[in-house]
Design an enzyme around this catalytic site. Structure first.
Site, short mmCIF file in Angstrom:
data_model
loop_
_atom_site.label_atom_id
_atom_site.label_comp_id
_atom_site.label_asym_id
_atom_site.label_seq_id
_atom_site.Cartn_x
_atom_site.Cartn_y
_atom_site.Cartn_z
N LYS A 86 26.29 35.48 58.28
CA LYS A 86 26.13 34.50 57.21
C LYS A 86 27.29 34.65 56.23
O LYS A 86 27.36 35.58 55.46
CB LYS A 86 24.82 34.68 56.45
CG LYS A 86 24.53 33.42 55.62
CD LYS A 86 23.53 33.62 54.51
CE LYS A 86 24.14 34.12 53.24
NZ LYS A 86 25.17 33.26 52.61
N GLU A 123 29.19 47.65 51.79
CA GLU A 123 30.48 47.80 51.10
C GLU A 123 30.34 47.00 49.81
O GLU A 123 30.24 45.78 49.84
CB GLU A 123 31.60 47.27 52.00
CG GLU A 123 32.96 47.81 51.61
CD GLU A 123 33.69 46.86 50.69
OE1 GLU A 123 33.62 47.09 49.46
OE2 GLU A 123 34.30 45.90 51.17
N CYS A 161 36.83 44.14 45.32
CA CYS A 161 35.86 45.21 45.08
C CYS A 161 36.56 46.48 44.60
O CYS A 161 35.99 47.28 43.88
CB CYS A 161 35.07 45.47 46.35
SG CYS A 161 36.09 45.66 47.80
N GLU A 166 31.40 45.96 36.57
CA GLU A 166 32.34 45.25 37.43
C GLU A 166 32.44 43.81 36.94
O GLU A 166 31.46 43.06 36.97
CB GLU A 166 31.84 45.28 38.88
CG GLU A 166 32.80 44.58 39.81
CD GLU A 166 32.42 44.69 41.28
OE1 GLU A 166 31.26 44.43 41.62
OE2 GLU A 166 33.31 45.04 42.09
#
Ligand code: NAD
Length: 493
Positions: free
Chosen positions: A191, A265, A299, A396
């Site tokens: 997906k 991850e 990331c 983040e």
């Protein structure tokens, strides 16, 4: 910052969108209930295409196709060399269609065409070739055990793998997930992110052209609800996920019912540490690239820039000059170095963090605002004299917002660098080899770059300590995510 108004090289033409349907069992299909959702070009906010919005029913159909291909199709019986050859052939096809695929990435995600062409796509090709080479090299061991027995292990595919990916590197994430899964004989239900499904669908088309049997690769398009249905499905053996830590927590809860194998991850707040004895030109370029590349949507972005006090003022001054040189504009202009953020949600989230940084008393030394009035452009933003407790230093942000934190010495900076829930990446800039290795050893992160940033290679493992992930992608390590070890013991009596 400069807006690119007078490009030297001609703009790249927008690509034709060839495939908008889902791939299930080798067929291109709509959602069973006929529902669709619209994708938008983030630079203009214009509609690109309508794509099927998968529900749990569609997920079930895709999982059944993947299961059938795993249990009954030619795939499980196929010689490992032939599996590898298919991956290599797909790599060749991606390479042959590189300009088209790069343009699809720019259309869907908004990333500059130069980055998509020179960074994302070559890494996709490398990754597929690399795992094509591994297909016939995954084997077990013979193990001496007590008694008159012959004991050996074999490595078998996990089975049907659900793969859920984000929007920041759409095709690269496809390659990172497909490569090791297919090399080891698994079947896939993928997906892609709802913001960026188009390049994945086109690559699935190329996979059919390469000759992957029906049902080995299935692609469903949709939102988190489709991802959750995949995670909960009892006939999915493993979930590989890249995205936010929060969604990973949902997935872990949902997967607990079936005890699926999980690899994650996730996010980061990576420290980028510059000592006074560093090659400053290289460190400044690395600080800029480490954060602003891909509009800060990485990331592993070096979002906490620790700069030794002795050079702090000079360093920030030069860094700000560089940040101002970034060219915001049309992703299809080869001169553009910074495109828009991927969508309105991300834009709003980042602007909120910028507001919070200002309110907390951090010094906004450049940027700090929206760029233009159309598209999700945000000025390259640098906050100086950030303290460890501010939201912009702990969370983040996933945007072009850099926090500069001055430090005095190595022990202090290592302690502060490690004071985070995350542990994905870190970098250190110094000419002192011992100091570089001391930092590399002490920082709790899955990747440490010394005098460089964002160096990726299909052969080098990547993944996070702490809440940045579970397991490793890339390299030989990723193969472990996609195999079960079987121990066979035979009596010799
Ligand atoms: P997300 O984690 O919500 O989405 C990533 C993928 O997970 C998408 O395909 C999405 O449809 C799917 N998903 C969402 N909810 C799900 C669920 N309950 N079960 C299964 N799948 C689900 O990320 P986002 O909303 O696109 O971005 C939010 C934040 O995540 C960003 O601001 C950034 O901080 C972080 N992020 C990290 C990465 C990374 O590479 N680590 C990538 C994208 C976003």
């Amino acid at each position: 910052m400069s807006v690119s108004t007078a490009p030297k090289a001609a703009k790249i033409a927008r690509p034709k969108v060839r495939q908008t349907k889902m791939l299930i069992g080798g067929e291109w299909v709509d959602a069973l209930n006929g529902e669709t959702f619209t994708t938008y070009h983030p630079a203009t906010e214009e509609k690109i295409a309508d794509v099927p919005r998968a529900t749990a029913q569609d997920v079930d159909r895709a999982v059944k196709a993947a299961r059938k291909a795993f249990e009954e199709g030619p795939w499980p019986k196929m010689d490992a060399r032939d599996r590898g050859r298919l991956l290599t052939k797909l790599a060749d096809l991606v390479e042959a269609h590189l300009p088209e695929l790069a343009a699809l990435e720019s259309l869907d995600n908004g990333k500059p065409i130069t980055d998509a062409t020179n960074a994302d796509l070559p890494l996709v090709v490398d990754c597929l070739r690399y795992y094509g080479g591994w297909a016939d090299k995954v084997h077990g061991q013979t193990i001496p055990i007590r008694g008159e027995y012959f004991c050996y292990t074999s490595r078998e595919p996990v089975g049907v793998c659900g793969q859920i990916i984000p929007w920041n590197f759409p095709l690269l994430m496809v390659a990172w997930k497909w490569g090791p899964a297919l090399a080891t004989g698994n079947t896939i239900v993928m997906k892609p992110a709802e913001q960026t499904p188009l390049s994945c669908l086109r690559m699935a088309e190329l996979a059919l052209e390469a000759g992957f049997p029906p049902g080995v690769i299935n692609v469903i398009t949709g939102f988190g609800e489709a991802g959750a249905a995949l995670v909960k499905h009892p006939d999915v053996d493993k979930i590989a996920f890249t995205g936010s830590t929060e969604t990973a927590q949902h997935i872990m809860r949902d997967a607990s019912q079936t005890l699926k194998r999980l690899t994650f991850e996730l996010g980061g707040k990576s420290p980028n540490i510059v000592f006074a004895d560093a090659d400053l030109d290289a460190a400044i370029a690395g600080a800029e690239f480490g954060l602003f590349f891909n509009q800060g949507q990485c990331c592993c972005a070096g979002s906490r820039l620790f700069v030794e006090e002795k050079i702090h003022e000079k360093f920030v001054g030069r860094l700000v000059e560089r940040a101002k040189q970034r060219r915001l504009g049309d992703p299809f202009d080869p001169a553009t170095t910074q495109g828009p953020q991927v969508d309105k949600d991300q834009f709003d989230k980042i602007m909120d963090y910028i507001g919070r940084g200002k309110k907390a008393g951090a010094q906004c030394v450049t940027g700090g605002d929206r760029e233009g009035t159309t598209g999700f452009f945000i000025q390259p933003t640098v906050f100086d004299n950030v303290t460890d407790d501010m939201d912009i230093a702990t969370d983040e942000i996933f945007g072009p917002v850099l926090s500069v934190l001055p430090f005095k010495d190595i022990d202090e900076v290592v302690e502060r660098a490690n004071k985070t829930l995350y542990g994905l990446a870190a970098a250190v800039w110094t000419r002192d080899v011992a100091k570089a290795h001391r930092v590399a050893k002490s920082v709790r992160a899955g990747t440490v770059w010394i005098n460089c940033y964002d160096v990726f290679d299909a052969a080098a493992p990547f993944g996070g300590f702490k809440m940045s992930g579970i397991g490793r992608e890339l390299g030989e390590y990723a193969l472990a995510n996609y195999t079960e070890v079987k121990t066979v013991t035979m009596s010799l009596k």
